[in-house]
Write a protein that holds these residues in place. Structure first.
Motif, PDB file in Angstrom:
ATOM      1  N   TYR A  76       0.881  -1.213  -0.018  1.00 16.91           N
ATOM      2  CA  TYR A  76      -0.120  -0.078  -0.143  1.00 16.91           C
ATOM      3  C   TYR A  76       1.089   1.074   0.208  1.00 16.91           C
ATOM      4  O   TYR A  76       1.086   1.808   0.913  1.00 16.91           O
ATOM      5  CB  TYR A  76      -0.825   0.168   1.301  1.00 16.91           C
ATOM      6  CG  TYR A  76      -1.896   1.029   1.081  1.00 16.91           C
ATOM      7  CD1 TYR A  76      -3.213   0.648   0.423  1.00 16.91           C
ATOM      8  CD2 TYR A  76      -1.858   2.349   1.663  1.00 16.91           C
ATOM      9  CE1 TYR A  76      -4.211   1.624   0.158  1.00 16.91           C
ATOM     10  CE2 TYR A  76      -2.900   3.250   1.416  1.00 16.91           C
ATOM     11  CZ  TYR A  76      -4.060   2.844   0.696  1.00 16.91           C
ATOM     12  OH  TYR A  76      -5.112   3.800   0.434  1.00 16.91           O
ATOM     13  N   ALA A  78       1.187   4.381  -0.186  1.00 18.25           N
ATOM     14  CA  ALA A  78       0.502   5.535  -0.088  1.00 18.25           C
ATOM     15  C   ALA A  78       1.582   6.784   0.063  1.00 18.25           C
ATOM     16  O   ALA A  78       2.763   6.390   0.538  1.00 18.25           O
ATOM     17  CB  ALA A  78      -0.422   5.731   1.113  1.00 18.25           C
ATOM     18  N   TRP A 112      -2.866   0.296   6.947  1.00 22.24           N
ATOM     19  CA  TRP A 112      -3.234  -0.132   5.707  1.00 22.24           C
ATOM     20  C   TRP A 112      -4.387  -1.312   5.317  1.00 22.24           C
ATOM     21  O   TRP A 112      -4.888  -1.198   4.221  1.00 22.24           O
ATOM     22  CB  TRP A 112      -1.894  -0.828   5.163  1.00 22.24           C
ATOM     23  CG  TRP A 112      -1.183  -1.829   5.238  1.00 22.24           C
ATOM     24  CD1 TRP A 112       0.058  -1.999   6.158  1.00 22.24           C
ATOM     25  CD2 TRP A 112      -1.523  -3.201   5.063  1.00 22.24           C
ATOM     26  NE1 TRP A 112       0.352  -3.258   6.488  1.00 22.24           N
ATOM     27  CE2 TRP A 112      -0.719  -4.265   5.724  1.00 22.24           C
ATOM     28  CE3 TRP A 112      -2.412  -3.900   4.231  1.00 22.24           C
ATOM     29  CZ2 TRP A 112      -0.552  -5.622   5.623  1.00 22.24           C
ATOM     30  CZ3 TRP A 112      -2.561  -5.292   4.471  1.00 22.24           C
ATOM     31  CH2 TRP A 112      -1.331  -6.097   5.124  1.00 22.24           C
ATOM     32  N   ALA A 122      -4.691   3.669  -3.153  1.00 26.61           N
ATOM     33  CA  ALA A 122      -3.496   4.459  -2.420  1.00 26.61           C
ATOM     34  C   ALA A 122      -3.092   5.645  -3.321  1.00 26.61           C
ATOM     35  O   ALA A 122      -2.010   6.021  -3.271  1.00 26.61           O
ATOM     36  CB  ALA A 122      -2.219   3.377  -2.272  1.00 26.61           C
TER      37      ALA A 122
END
Length: 260
Positions: A76, A78, A112, A122
């Motif tokens: 993930y 991000a 997450w 994301a």
């Protein structure tokens, strides 16, 4: 304005499961106004001083063991947002809240697992936040309250944990959706006082709530305290709505509360 939320992250398996709760989280992400960023207090980041992340792009932390390989393949990635991290620092300084800046820590599964269900691409900036179980509920609430302006600026604040989270009491063989009476009693007490925004009783849940020691054991209270951070963000609105509640393994609660 975007409300704040308390969202249960359950067991890590939620990340790869398709069930009533994961479907609800996916639907919630699709129906909420798209936030400019997400500020998330995770039960799995515990620190003695409030930490604010300032990260360009997060690594994915696998802070669990003994699960299927598929969980360890999830990423993930991000990104952070330095401007919003700086704004949080300014709000903490203004409100007399001590903090430290963390520039390297990734996203733990308390973050997450929830974020991946809400926003699978994301593509929304994330500012990860620690929690301190040793603070009083009043002080946890105060930290959230200091961030109220973020909700007004379309930034989504989430507390990720669990209202009933006692791993010594769960029954992994009991996965039929039924709940133990003591878990339901605690959640019902919580709902009653939340709907009246009765902070005095909520701050004293340990002595007032039925079965509080089972629902929020002293060794695992870090899963409950994100509740007060998220609740404090909505101090200027003071309304709470239960959006979802279900149980796994007899008493592991999947609760989603909306504040504001």
């Amino acid at each position: 304005m975007i409300p704040s939320f308390f969202i249960a992250h359950g067991a890590p398996l939620l990340a790869i499961e398709d069930n009533e709760y994961t479907q609800f989280l996916t639907s919630l992400g699709r129906t909420l106004p798209r936030p400019k960023a997400i500020v998330l207090f995770s039960a799995h980041w515990v620190s003695g001083v409030q930490n604010v992340s300032k990260v360009d792009e997060y690594e994915t932390i696998y802070d669990f063991g003994g699960f299927p390989d598929a969980l360890y393949q999830i990423k993930y990635p991000a990104k952070g947002n330095e401007k919003i991290s700086n704004e949080i620092e300014e709000l903490f300084t203004k409100n007399g809240i001590s903090y430290e800046v963390e520039t390297s820590r990734g996203l733990d599964h308390g973050a997450w697992v929830v974020l991946r269900k809400l926003y699978p691409d994301a593509d929304i900036p994330v500012i990860s936040m620690s929690v301190n179980p040793n603070l009083t509920p009043e002080d946890q609430y105060k930290i959230g309250k200091s961030l109220s302006v973020l909700s007004e600026n379309d930034i989504l604040v989430i507390g990720s944990g669990g209202t009933v989270h006692n791993l010594r009491a769960v029954n992994f063989g009991k996965d039929n959706g039924q709940s133990d009476d003591w878990a339901l009693d605690f959640d019902e007490w919580l709902a009653q006082h939340l709907e009246n925004w009765d902070v005095e009783s909520l701050f004293n849940y340990e002595s007032l709530a039925p079965t509080a020691k089972l629902a929020v054991p002293p060794y695992g209270n870090e899963h409950f305290v994100p509740f007060f951070y998220a609740m404090g963000v909505a101090d200027n609105k003071r309304n709470a709505t239960l959006l979802h509640r279900s149980y796994r393994y007899g008493n592991l609660s999947h609760s989603v509360w909306q504040f504001g």
